[in-house]
Design a protein around this motif. Structure first.
Motif, PDB file in Angstrom:
ATOM      1  N   PRO A 141       0.820  -1.222   0.000  1.00  0.00           N
ATOM      2  CA  PRO A 141       0.000   0.000   0.000  1.00  0.00           C
ATOM      3  C   PRO A 141       0.846   1.261   0.000  1.00  0.00           C
ATOM      4  CG  PRO A 141      -0.842  -1.598   1.584  1.00  0.00           C
ATOM      5  CD  PRO A 141       0.480  -2.131   1.108  1.00  0.00           C
ATOM      6  N   LEU A 142       0.442   2.224  -0.822  1.00  0.00           N
ATOM      7  CA  LEU A 142       1.079   3.538  -0.880  1.00  0.00           C
ATOM      8  C   LEU A 142       0.125   4.613  -0.368  1.00  0.00           C
ATOM      9  CD1 LEU A 142       3.345   5.488  -1.779  1.00  0.00           C
ATOM     10  CD2 LEU A 142       2.349   5.432  -4.086  1.00  0.00           C
ATOM     11  N   ALA A 143      -1.113   4.626  -0.857  1.00  0.00           N
ATOM     12  CA  ALA A 143      -2.129   5.581  -0.404  1.00  0.00           C
ATOM     13  C   ALA A 143      -3.502   5.040  -0.745  1.00  0.00           C
ATOM     14  CB  ALA A 143      -1.923   6.947  -1.045  1.00  0.00           C
ATOM     15  N   GLY A 144      -4.468   5.358   0.107  1.00  0.00           N
ATOM     16  CA  GLY A 144      -5.826   4.921  -0.167  1.00  0.00           C
ATOM     17  C   GLY A 144      -6.483   5.714  -1.266  1.00  0.00           C
ATOM     18  N   GLY A 145      -6.065   6.956  -1.426  1.00  0.00           N
ATOM     19  CA  GLY A 145      -6.624   7.800  -2.476  1.00  0.00           C
ATOM     20  C   GLY A 145      -5.826   9.073  -2.634  1.00  0.00           C
ATOM     21  N   LEU A 146      -5.868   9.626  -3.827  1.00  0.00           N
ATOM     22  CA  LEU A 146      -5.163  10.868  -4.130  1.00  0.00           C
ATOM     23  C   LEU A 146      -5.966  11.616  -5.181  1.00  0.00           C
ATOM     24  CD1 LEU A 146      -2.551  12.654  -3.926  1.00  0.00           C
ATOM     25  CD2 LEU A 146      -1.641  11.307  -5.822  1.00  0.00           C
ATOM     26  N   SER A 147      -6.177  12.911  -4.961  1.00  0.00           N
ATOM     27  CA  SER A 147      -6.896  13.707  -5.953  1.00  0.00           C
ATOM     28  C   SER A 147      -6.318  15.108  -6.018  1.00  0.00           C
ATOM     29  CB  SER A 147      -8.396  13.777  -5.641  1.00  0.00           C
ATOM     30  OG  SER A 147      -8.634  14.493  -4.448  1.00  0.00           O
ATOM     31  N   LEU A 148      -6.413  15.698  -7.197  1.00  0.00           N
ATOM     32  CA  LEU A 148      -5.939  17.055  -7.450  1.00  0.00           C
ATOM     33  C   LEU A 148      -6.877  17.705  -8.447  1.00  0.00           C
ATOM     34  CD1 LEU A 148      -2.302  18.194  -8.223  1.00  0.00           C
ATOM     35  CD2 LEU A 148      -4.157  18.790  -9.777  1.00  0.00           C
ATOM     36  N   ASP A 149      -7.404  18.870  -8.078  1.00  0.00           N
ATOM     37  CA  ASP A 149      -8.227  19.673  -8.977  1.00  0.00           C
ATOM     38  C   ASP A 149      -7.574  21.047  -9.085  1.00  0.00           C
ATOM     39  OD1 ASP A 149     -11.113  18.291  -9.471  1.00  0.00           O
ATOM     40  OD2 ASP A 149     -10.335  17.761  -7.502  1.00  0.00           O
ATOM     41  N   ALA A 150      -7.423  21.551 -10.296  1.00  0.00           N
ATOM     42  CA  ALA A 150      -6.765  22.845 -10.492  1.00  0.00           C
ATOM     43  C   ALA A 150      -7.594  23.715 -11.417  1.00  0.00           C
ATOM     44  CB  ALA A 150      -5.365  22.645 -11.071  1.00  0.00           C
ATOM     45  N   ASP A 151      -7.639  25.015 -11.109  1.00  0.00           N
ATOM     46  CA  ASP A 151      -8.364  25.988 -11.921  1.00  0.00           C
ATOM     47  C   ASP A 151      -7.488  27.209 -12.138  1.00  0.00           C
ATOM     48  OD1 ASP A 151     -11.277  24.973 -12.192  1.00  0.00           O
ATOM     49  OD2 ASP A 151     -10.848  24.730 -10.063  1.00  0.00           O
ATOM     50  N   LEU A 152      -7.417  27.660 -13.393  1.00  0.00           N
ATOM     51  CA  LEU A 152      -6.670  28.867 -13.725  1.00  0.00           C
ATOM     52  C   LEU A 152      -7.375  30.083 -13.136  1.00  0.00           C
ATOM     53  CD1 LEU A 152      -4.299  30.064 -15.472  1.00  0.00           C
ATOM     54  CD2 LEU A 152      -5.977  30.272 -17.323  1.00  0.00           C
ATOM     55  N   VAL A 153      -6.618  30.953 -12.465  1.00  0.00           N
ATOM     56  CA  VAL A 153      -7.189  32.142 -11.829  1.00  0.00           C
ATOM     57  C   VAL A 153      -6.313  33.349 -12.173  1.00  0.00           C
ATOM     58  CG1 VAL A 153      -8.237  30.857  -9.923  1.00  0.00           C
ATOM     59  CG2 VAL A 153      -5.898  31.723  -9.689  1.00  0.00           C
ATOM     60  N   PRO A 154      -6.845  34.578 -12.001  1.00  0.00           N
ATOM     61  CA  PRO A 154      -6.016  35.760 -12.229  1.00  0.00           C
ATOM     62  C   PRO A 154      -4.816  35.784 -11.289  1.00  0.00           C
ATOM     63  CG  PRO A 154      -8.341  36.350 -12.129  1.00  0.00           C
ATOM     64  CD  PRO A 154      -8.250  34.913 -11.706  1.00  0.00           C
ATOM     65  N   LEU A 155      -3.734  36.415 -11.737  1.00  0.00           N
ATOM     66  CA  LEU A 155      -2.518  36.454 -10.932  1.00  0.00           C
ATOM     67  C   LEU A 155      -2.756  37.097  -9.568  1.00  0.00           C
ATOM     68  CD1 LEU A 155       0.431  37.390 -13.327  1.00  0.00           C
ATOM     69  CD2 LEU A 155       0.197  35.341 -11.928  1.00  0.00           C
ATOM     70  N   GLY A 156      -3.444  38.215  -9.528  1.00  0.00           N
ATOM     71  CA  GLY A 156      -3.650  38.914  -8.267  1.00  0.00           C
ATOM     72  C   GLY A 156      -2.537  39.913  -8.003  1.00  0.00           C
ATOM     73  N   ALA A 157      -2.870  40.950  -7.271  1.00  0.00           N
ATOM     74  CA  ALA A 157      -1.916  42.040  -7.029  1.00  0.00           C
ATOM     75  C   ALA A 157      -0.737  41.603  -6.183  1.00  0.00           C
ATOM     76  CB  ALA A 157      -2.649  43.203  -6.347  1.00  0.00           C
ATOM     77  N   GLN A 158      -0.892  40.580  -5.350  1.00  0.00           N
ATOM     78  CA  GLN A 158       0.184  40.159  -4.461  1.00  0.00           C
ATOM     79  C   GLN A 158       0.973  38.975  -4.998  1.00  0.00           C
ATOM     80  OE1 GLN A 158      -1.465  39.567  -0.501  1.00  0.00           O
ATOM     81  NE2 GLN A 158      -1.043  41.697   0.006  1.00  0.00           N
ATOM     82  N   ALA A 159       0.849  38.671  -6.271  1.00  0.00           N
ATOM     83  CA  ALA A 159       1.605  37.563  -6.856  1.00  0.00           C
ATOM     84  C   ALA A 159       3.095  37.861  -6.809  1.00  0.00           C
ATOM     85  CB  ALA A 159       1.163  37.333  -8.295  1.00  0.00           C
ATOM     86  N   PRO A 160       3.943  36.834  -6.657  1.00  0.00           N
ATOM     87  CA  PRO A 160       5.389  37.052  -6.726  1.00  0.00           C
ATOM     88  C   PRO A 160       5.782  37.711  -8.047  1.00  0.00           C
ATOM     89  CG  PRO A 160       4.907  34.850  -5.919  1.00  0.00           C
ATOM     90  CD  PRO A 160       3.606  35.434  -6.374  1.00  0.00           C
ATOM     91  N   ARG A 161       6.863  38.445  -8.018  1.00  0.00           N
ATOM     92  CA  ARG A 161       7.273  39.211  -9.197  1.00  0.00           C
ATOM     93  C   ARG A 161       7.542  38.309 -10.400  1.00  0.00           C
ATOM     94  NH1 ARG A 161      11.692  43.608  -7.941  1.00  0.00           N
ATOM     95  NH2 ARG A 161       9.921  44.196  -6.610  1.00  0.00           N
TER      96      ARG A 161
END
Length: 334
Positions: A141-161
């Protein structure tokens, strides 16, 4: 992320070629994209020829990477007529991981992977999902379950340079086995098992994933709360870290837990505090947990600790880890 880029190639081919002959065109486009990437290879790429969906089938797919290589006996990438901008990746239930020249067998049940593309943004991934159940490593056994959901969003004013794109990612890990995770280099050996985690993280990338472009790198992340459980002990992580000019971590995180010993051990296992500073932190934890949050640093809101809970602020500044205003060791590489 490479799967998203490959999906973009398929969608772009369909958009250019239309449905008539699109599978053959997509096969050629995908073969060209793989040939242009020295880290990718496939023994065969052919039209899928499935009347319910348009796509390509691949045989003996290989991803070469210095840290961890991957070999799949087959894969299929497809679109459905009613969702021409969403690419689905069908995967086998067995794969081979190649770690430092050693082959390890990965097993997974019910693998799901799809990516939706944004045609007005260079066919970059707009949303994606990857999940699997019953993961095993070399039959254990390694893991019972794994999930990843990703959504593109605006950078935002505080995004790293250095950021050029941002994704909100929701993660979930169930019943992770620490010995197996540690053997993969995931730094879980000091945690009591099994481990589980869930939460949302904003990832900032130095580029937008796109066909025929290098895979972007993560340059920063921020979370309003990641819940981590290990052996029945809970830890909550809130904060933000980014990569500084020397490639080190900079920013501020706070660890929340009702178990002070577990907090220190888990913080060390996560690479957030130097190993040599654990005794010092244990001796002064009650005082350190009263240190204020540095409100001048960018990041999420840091809630007050709940009753019976400790909050340990950790600052990464000028290449140092700072606790309670005192440097305690070098900041880790981001």
């Amino acid at each position: 992320m490479r799967g998203a880029i490959i999906g973009a190639v398929l969608v772009a081919a369909v958009a250019v070629g239309g449905w008539l002959g699109a599978e053959s065109l997509a096969s050629r486009q995908l073969a060209a994209a793989i040939a242009a990437d020295p880290a990718l290879d496939a023994a065969e790429i052919r039209p899928l020829r499935d009347p319910a969906r348009l796509g390509v089938a691949l045989r003996d797919v290989r991803l070469e990477d210095p840290a961890m290589g991957l070999r799949l006996p087959w894969a299929a990438l497809s679109l459905r007529p009613l969702s021409p901008l969403t690419a689905r990746l069908d995967l086998p239930e067995t794969a081979t991981l190649i770690q430092e020249g050693q082959e390890r067998q990965l097993g997974l049940s019910d693998p799901v992977a799809w990516v939706a593309l944004a045609p007005l943004n260079g066919f970059s991934p707009r949303a994606m999902q990857v999940s699997a159940r019953g993961l095993t490593l070399d039959g254990q056994p390694l893991a019972g379950g794994l999930s990843l959901d990703a959504d593109l969003v605006p950078l935002g004013a505080q995004a790293p340079r250095a950021a050029r794109a941002a994704y909100d990612v929701t993660l979930a890990l169930e019943e992770g086995q620490t010995a197996a995770l540690e053997s993969l280099g995931l730094g879980a050996g000091l945690l009591p098992g099994p481990v589980a985690g869930s939460g949302t993280v904003r990832l900032w990338l130095d580029g937008t994933p796109a066909p025929n472009a290098p895979a972007p790198q993560v340059v920063g992340w921020q979370t309003p709360g990641l819940e981590i459980a290990a052996g029945g002990i809970g830890l909550r992580l809130v904060g933000r870290l980014a990569r500084d000019a020397q490639g080190r971590a900079e920013g501020q995180v706070a660890l929340y837990s009702a178990d002070s010993q577990a907090m220190i051990d888990m913080a060390g296992a996560l690479g957030l505090i130097p190993d040599g500073a654990r005794l010092l932190i244990r001796a002064g934890l009650s005082r350190l947990s009263e240190a204020p949050i540095d409100t001048a640093l960018p990041g999420p809101a840091f809630p007050d600790p709940a009753e019976g809970e400790l909050r340990l602020p950790v600052i990464f500044r000028d290449g140092q880890v700072v606790l309670g205003g005192l440097p305690i060791g070098p900041a880790p590489a981001f």
